[in-house]
Design a protein around this motif. Sequence first.
Motif, mmCIF file in Angstrom:
data_model
loop_
_atom_site.group_PDB
_atom_site.id
_atom_site.type_symbol
_atom_site.label_atom_id
_atom_site.label_comp_id
_atom_site.label_asym_id
_atom_site.label_seq_id
_atom_site.Cartn_x
_atom_site.Cartn_y
_atom_site.Cartn_z
ATOM 1 N N ASP A 210 -6.676 -5.628 -1.751
ATOM 2 C CA ASP A 210 -5.872 -5.655 -2.975
ATOM 3 C C ASP A 210 -6.473 -6.616 -3.997
ATOM 4 O O ASP A 210 -6.594 -6.297 -5.180
ATOM 5 N N ALA A 214 -8.421 -5.508 -7.509
ATOM 6 C CA ALA A 214 -7.950 -6.060 -8.782
ATOM 7 C C ALA A 214 -9.115 -6.645 -9.575
ATOM 8 O O ALA A 214 -9.217 -6.453 -10.796
ATOM 9 N N LYS A 304 -0.654 -7.478 -6.619
ATOM 10 C CA LYS A 304 0.188 -6.503 -5.923
ATOM 11 C C LYS A 304 -0.693 -5.526 -5.138
ATOM 12 O O LYS A 304 -1.899 -5.437 -5.387
ATOM 13 N N MET A 306 -2.857 -2.557 -4.225
ATOM 14 C CA MET A 306 -3.680 -1.797 -5.160
ATOM 15 C C MET A 306 -4.165 -0.497 -4.528
ATOM 16 O O MET A 306 -4.187 -0.342 -3.306
ATOM 17 N N THR A 318 -2.085 -0.483 -9.568
ATOM 18 C CA THR A 318 -1.195 -0.945 -8.518
ATOM 19 C C THR A 318 -0.520 0.294 -7.929
ATOM 20 O O THR A 318 -0.329 1.309 -8.628
ATOM 21 N N GLU A 320 2.478 0.520 -7.144
ATOM 22 C CA GLU A 320 3.737 0.609 -7.887
ATOM 23 C C GLU A 320 3.536 1.404 -9.176
ATOM 24 O O GLU A 320 4.336 2.289 -9.517
ATOM 25 N N GLU A 321 2.449 1.098 -9.890
ATOM 26 C CA GLU A 321 2.144 1.792 -11.145
ATOM 27 C C GLU A 321 1.853 3.267 -10.894
ATOM 28 O O GLU A 321 2.299 4.142 -11.653
ATOM 29 N N ALA A 489 3.432 1.010 -0.427
ATOM 30 C CA ALA A 489 2.860 -0.333 -0.494
ATOM 31 C C ALA A 489 3.403 -1.179 0.645
ATOM 32 O O ALA A 489 4.583 -1.093 1.001
#
Length: 761
Positions: A210, A214, A304, A306, A318, A320-321, A489
């Motif tokens: 992760d 990033a 977060k 990734m 991410t 989440e994204e 995640a």
Amino acid sequence: MKLYNNGVYLVNGTQIVEDGHEAAAAIKAATGLDVTKDQAHQATMAYGILADHNTSGNMDNLQIKFDKLISHDITYVGIIQTARASGLEKFPIPYCLTNCHNSLCAVGGTINEDDHMFGLTCAKKYGGIYVPPHQAVIHQFAREMMAGGGKMLLGSDSHTRYGALGTMAMGEGGPELVKQLLNQTYDIAMPGVIAVYMTGTPRKGVGPQDVALAIIGEVFDKGYVKNKVMEFVGPGVANLSMDFRIGVDVMTTETTCLSSIWTTDKKTEEFYEIHGRKEEYKELNPGQVAYYDGMIEINLDEIKPMIAMPFHPSNTYTIEELNANLMDILDDCEKRAKVSLDGQVEFSLKDKVRNGKLYVDQGIIAGCAGGGFENICDAADILRGTSIGPDEFTLSVYPASTPIYMELVKNGAVADLMSTGAIVKTAFCGPCFGAGDTPSNNGFSIRHSTRNFPNREGSKLQNGQIASVALMDARSIAATAANKGYLTAATDIDVDYSKPKYHFDGRIYANRVFDSHGVAEPETEIHFGPNIKDWPKMSALPENLFLQVVSEIHDPVTTTDELIPSGETSSYRSNPLGLAEFTLSRKDPEYVGRAKNIQKAQKALEAGECAGDAVPELKKIVHKVKETYPDINHDNFGVGSTIFAVKPGDGSAREQAASCQKVLGGWANIANEYATKRYRSNLINWGMLPFVIPEGELPFKNLDFLFIPGIKDAVVNKAETIKAYVVKEDGLREFEMTLGQLTDDEREIILKGCLINYNRQ
């Protein structure tokens, strides 16, 4: 995450002072010292290690001698064959030959095991180390048994990165290892150094991949660390375990940096102690005032989980994204795929969406990035008591070494994983380069490995096959597996991580690894198989040069996987002519035929025959040039091929991306820029001209003939620009190229035709 636009001073290890008019006063106030920028530049860890290994006496132009070398079974045969042709008598420094790429011996009959026996007999004959198949992936063995604080190690694999252990390691093409075997040097200008300043602590469920993704997503497109050294510093480093640091470090290759180095501490010392090599620990820290050419500032608290979507490690989001903007991001992936895949096959991941959720077909935790002890233990904790289900989703786990595997057996992690339906396999790099766990057509795999280029999962575009890989951390892969393929995640689940202590059992290597301890046995007969071939004869650079453009590639970046495919073709890397048949096969299937056709002209010249008789279309070209250059004749020109690519050479260090072009008659590459130093070095070491042309409309097109007068004199006299012509029926159209910076030795290698010729003479 923040990227600094200017140089940065790091004061007392924690205070960041941007370069500028007030920097000196701020440093004085903090330390009481008057420090020049040059003095502060010398206070980086990277500078100190490079200075210790530089033999030139000039820190602007380095000539490095490494402490140790390491290769695997895709690269070591060609390296040793090149060195043998150049007069090798003994390995002058420890050289380790590992077997983790073609270790399955599944393709091509006996040829893979023939390579392994070649390696074992060469380790005996020349005094090296031989690690048998399935014992360890190349980089894990290097971490466990070869790294050392303040040392430098060169490997023929691009992910040669041991900076977290205080070892500055670099991955290069095979010819650079040949130079070290022949007591020559690795010659580079002093690289820039970029600080990676870490603060905070990763949240529960966030892993090294992760953090790495990033960073890659932030810096790759900007070229922020290209050909520079990444130096990891700051209070956040102490909050990371060694496995975590190693997992971030190995992925620095995907930023296109040259190397990496980390500050070391008690955790580093404990790593060496666990592996029975405490004496190799060295404390490393930057000086009180250290100057960096830039800085990446990372708050680990904010990272977060990734995911790097197809088809590059820098295509990051991410998780989440991704889940929140699923169809928009999948649409973007389709657009990127049209560029990456040249429209050869239809590609979409939208059929993986069910009830608004993205489902994947496969999970893989493997290799030098994913196969670490801590990654697999955490994955086992997440999966304990669950099931991956009886449907299409599969999960395979590859511990990075047999000692890690043994400890996972002892502590029960293997049983926990296997009880879920996962399969635990031996140390193998195949899932990283397209030789293992290939999904079904249109399959989507999530992997804790190093790359997700096209075909890295094993599919074949030329056969109408397509699968794809997204890169993720082992923890989120395990969370996804626990949810039977629904992308999840690791931070979305509640797990108590057991964090068992690692115990290294050195008996495994003591019982199985051959180590000559530097003692050569010259009487040992090398084992050759029918696929192990010598390099063909290569000609010196002629006075003048005719080139035909035989491939034109306009992708923003061209990877070495596209120049010479990975996967099962790797079995032929001991056979230069056999492997060359696969050159650009997935990118431009017409390339090999075109290159061979124009190569006939050069072969005719070498046989004392007429080039125009061998390639009739060349006659008109030569006659047209003679109108302007009447002295041109068969005694003073050569003929070959070239390719144009916008930015070639991202990815693997494999020398074959260049050597395959060379054995097919390639004399040059033409590019707007080269993606990595190592690819450009490979071109040079194989006697190929690394031409650069400005961005914009090209003065030539595919299949055009180019004439470069006086190329030999231009190389000798260090010409700043190279005059060239596109030869047309109505005359010669002039344009200019450059060669960039070349050392005197590099010029001589190009003039001689390749590194083998250079050393023979």
